[in-house]
Design an enzyme around this catalytic site. Structure first.
Site, mmCIF file in Angstrom:
data_model
loop_
_atom_site.group_PDB
_atom_site.id
_atom_site.type_symbol
_atom_site.label_atom_id
_atom_site.label_comp_id
_atom_site.label_asym_id
_atom_site.label_seq_id
_atom_site.Cartn_x
_atom_site.Cartn_y
_atom_site.Cartn_z
ATOM 1 C CB THR A 341 43.352 44.794 36.560
ATOM 2 O OG1 THR A 341 43.464 46.192 36.398
ATOM 3 C CG2 THR A 341 44.448 44.113 35.777
ATOM 4 N N GLY A 423 44.036 45.508 40.878
ATOM 5 C CA GLY A 423 43.844 46.407 41.998
ATOM 6 C C GLY A 423 44.600 47.713 42.015
ATOM 7 N N GLY A 424 44.897 48.329 40.856
ATOM 8 C CA GLY A 424 45.461 49.672 40.849
ATOM 9 C C GLY A 424 46.704 49.797 41.720
#
Length: 527
Positions: A341, A423-424
C-alpha cells in the site's frame, strides 16, 4: 533527523518524486486535493509494485472548518465472481486472472475528490496538469527503487508466468536492477487518454470499452458492465472522542475501526508516562482486542450487523481496557496478513488536509497486466472467503474487506494531523505508535516516525504470527516483552515490514510540519 517545516504547503509520500509532484501543484495554486491527485498518479508509476490505477483508494479530507469527508473508492466483486465460478478451489487464488475479480476503484476516487475540490472553490488546474508528471515518468522512465527490485526478485517465481507480468516488469527478460531505467509505455498511453477523455472514461467511456475487451480475452470474472456500475461513495468518517481531541478514520469495508479502537482503549490506560515496554505491551494488547472487533463485524457496509460507530463509545472501550492484563500477554490467534500500500498526506496553505491510501493489495497485485492498456490489476478480491457462511463470503457486487485506513485528527490544542502507513495488519499498529509517541508522549514528529517499531502478525512471505520488533530496540526491551509472555522475533533495524509511515501536523500558527519514513524512498516536501 528533524521534521521539515514550511509555511505554505506540505506533502509527505513514500517516494520523493510523488512528493515533488504534489508540491509542484501546490506551488502553482492547486489545493491539497489537486496536489494529492498529482501525487497519486505519480506514485502509481514510480512505485508500481505497491499501487497503481488498477487498485483501490480511500480518502479522508479534513477542511479547515466543517465536517471531515471520507471517500470510499474500492471496487466490488464482478457479477461473474460467484461461488460456482470458483468451484474446485479451497480459496480464491492470490495470483493470476482468477485473482483479479474486483473493479479497480482508485480512479473513481480521484474523480470524486476533484468534484469535492471544485465545491470548495478548487479546480484551478486541469486534469492534464495533474497527470503530467505521471505521464512523463511512465513514458521516459523512472529509476528502479531497491524496493521494486527486491519485490520483483522475491516474487518472480510466482509471477513470471502470469499474463502480462514479464512483458511489463522484466527488462529484456531480466529482473531490473535498482537504479536502472524502467519505462511503462502502455501505461503512459492510458494516462494520456485519461488526461484527455477524463477519469470517468476508465469506467464508462472509450477506455472502458478497450479494458472490457482485454478482460474478456484473459478470462477474468470482470466485465464492462461491472465497470459501468461502479461509483465512488462519500462517507461520514468514523470518529473517536479522545482525551487529546477527535480522531477520524475510514468506515467499513476497511479496518479503520481497529485504528480508532486501539487509541480509544489505550486512552483509558496510562500512556503519557509509560515506559517503552509498557507502551508496546499496552498497544499490542489493545490491538488484539481491536482485531477481535474487526473480525466479528467488518465487511461490506451493506452487510455489517450493527452501527460500527457504536463500538467507539467510551463505555465499551473502557470495558476492553479494563480487560487488559498489565502483567501478561493475552493469547493471540491469526491476523489478516500483509499488504502492499502507499499512504500519502498533503496540507495546503488554507489548512485543507488530505490523508490518502492507494493499494493493489499484495506486491504486484494479481500480477495480471492488461495487454494494451498496461493496467496492473489488484488482487483485493482474494480477501473474500469461499465459505458461504463466512462474514467475508464472496458474493457478486460485494466489496471485499480492506486493511486500508487513512487517519486524521483535530486536537484540542488547535493542531490538525494527518497520518498513516502501508502494511496490512501493521497499519493500525503503526498509527497507534506514531499517535501515542507524538501526541501522548511529546516525542518530536520525525522521531516518532523514525523510532523503532513492531508488528504483531505476519510479514511478507512469512507465516509466523509472532510479535516482531525492529533490531534497534534494546536487548532489555526484547527480554522484558518475552517475560510478559510475548512470542518475540527480530526484524532488521529499519524494516520495510513495519510499514512506510508519514505524518503532517498543521500548527495553530498555520505552520506545517512534515515527517517521512526512512524505511521508504519518500520525503516530506514543503514550501
Amino acid at each position: 533527523m528533524q521534521s521539515n517545516m514550511a509555511p505554505s504547503g506540505m506533502a509527505v509520500t513514500p517516494h520523493h518524486l510523488a512528493s515533488e509532484s504534489a508540491l509542484s501543484v501546490l506551488r502553482h495554486g492547486g489545493n491539497a486535493i489537486e496536489a494529492m491527485v498529482a501525487a497519486a498518479s505519480t506514485i502509481a508509476v514510480v512505485y508500481p509494485h505497491m499501487n497503481g490505477i488498477g487498485g483501490d483508494g480511500f480518502w479522508l479530507i479534513v477542511p479547515p472548518e466543517g465536517e471531515p469527508l471520507a471517500i470510499d473508492a474500492s471496487g466490488a466483486a464482478g457479477q461473474m465472481a460467484t461461488l460456482d465460478f470458483y468451484q474446485g478451489h479451497q480459496q480464491i487464488p492470490h495470483r493470476g486472472p482468477l485473482a483479479a475479480l474486483t473493479v479497480p476503484g482508485t480512479l473513481s476516487g480521484w474523480d470524486e475528490a476533484l468534484k469535492y475540490s471544485a465545491s470548495l472553490g478548487g479546480g484551478q488546474l486541469p486534469l492534464s496538469r495533474l497527470l503530467a508528471d505521471a505521464i512523463r515518468y511512465a513514458c521516459d522512465g523512472i529509476p528502479v527503487t531497491h524496493s521494486q527490485a527486491s519485490a520483483t526478485q522475491s516474487k518472480y517465481p510466482e509471477l513470471v508466468d502470469i499474463p502480462g507480468f514479464a512483458d511489463t516488469f522484466l527488462v529484456n527478460g531480466q529482473i531490473p536492477q535498482a537504479g536502472s531505467r524502467f519505462c511503462q509505455p502502455r501505461l503512459a498511453r492510458t494516462l494520456t487518454r485519461l488526461a484527455t477523455e477524463g477519469l470517468d472514461s476508465f469506467y464508462r467511456g472509450p477506455l472502458a470499452e478497450l479494458i472490457a475487451g482485454e478482460m474478456r480475452t484473459l478470462g477474468l470474472p470482470l466485465t464492462g458492465s461491472d465497470f459501468a456500475a461502479h461509483r465512488a461513495h462519500r462517507r461520514v468518517p468514523l470518529r473517536l472522542a479522545h482525551s487529546q481531541g477527535e480522531v477520524f478514520n475510514m468506515t467499513p469495508p476497511t479496518q479503520g475501526l481497529v485504528s480508532l479502537a486501539i487509541l480509544g482503549i489505550t486512552d483509558h490506560l496510562e500512556m503519557a508516562q509509560a515506559s517503552e515496554v509498557q507502551t508496546i505491551h499496552r498497544i499490542v494488547e489493545a490491538t488484539k482486542k481491536a482485531f477481535g472487533l474487526r473480525d466479528r463485524y467488518i465487511t461490506d457496509p451493506r452487510h455489517v450487523t450493527l452501527p460500527v460507530q457504536s463500538l467507539l463509545e467510551q463505555a465499551p472501550l473502557e470495558t476492553l481496557a479494563a480487560s487488559i492484563d498489565e502483567s501478561r500477554a493475552a493469547p493471540w490467534g491469526n491476523g489478516k496478513g500483509p499488504g502492499d500500500t502507499v499512504w500519502m498526506g498533503v496540507v495546503d496553505k488554507n489548512g485543507l488536509a488530505v490523508s490518502f491510501i492507494q493499494s493493489i493489495y499484495h506486491e504486484f497485485g494479481s500480477g495480471v497486466v492488461l495487454p494494451q492498456s498496461g493496467v496492473l490489476l489488484q488482487n483485493r478480491g482474494a480477501a473474500f472467503s469461499l465459505n458461504p457462511d463466512h462474514l467475508l463470503a464472496l458474493m457478486p457486487g460485494k466489496q471485499p474487506f480492506h486493511t486500508l485506513n487513512p487517519a486524521a485528527a483535530r486536537l484540542k490544542d488547535g493542531r490538525t494531523m494527518v497520518y498513516g502507513t502501508m502494511g496490512g495488519d501493521g497499519q493500525p499498529q503503526t498509527q497507534a505508535a506514531i499517535f501515542t509517541r507524538h501526541i501522548m508522549q511529546n516525542m518530536p514528529l520525525q522521531e516518532a516516525v523514525c523510532a523503532p517499531r513492531w508488528l504483531l502478525g505476519r510479514t511478507w512471505g512469512q507465516v509466523s504470527e509472532s510479535l516482531k520488533l525492529e533490531g534497534r530496540f534494546s536487548a532489555e526491551t526484547f527480554e522484558a516483552l518475552r517475560n510478559l509472555g510475548h512470542d518475540v522475533e527480530w526484524l532488521p533495524g529499519l524494516s520495510e515490514a513495519t510499514g512506510h509511515a508519514g505524518a503532517i501536523v498543521r500548527h495553530p500558527t498555520g505552520m506545517l510540519e512534515g515527517a517521512f519514513d526512512p524505511r521508504s524512498n519518500g520525503s516530506a516536501a514543503g514550501f
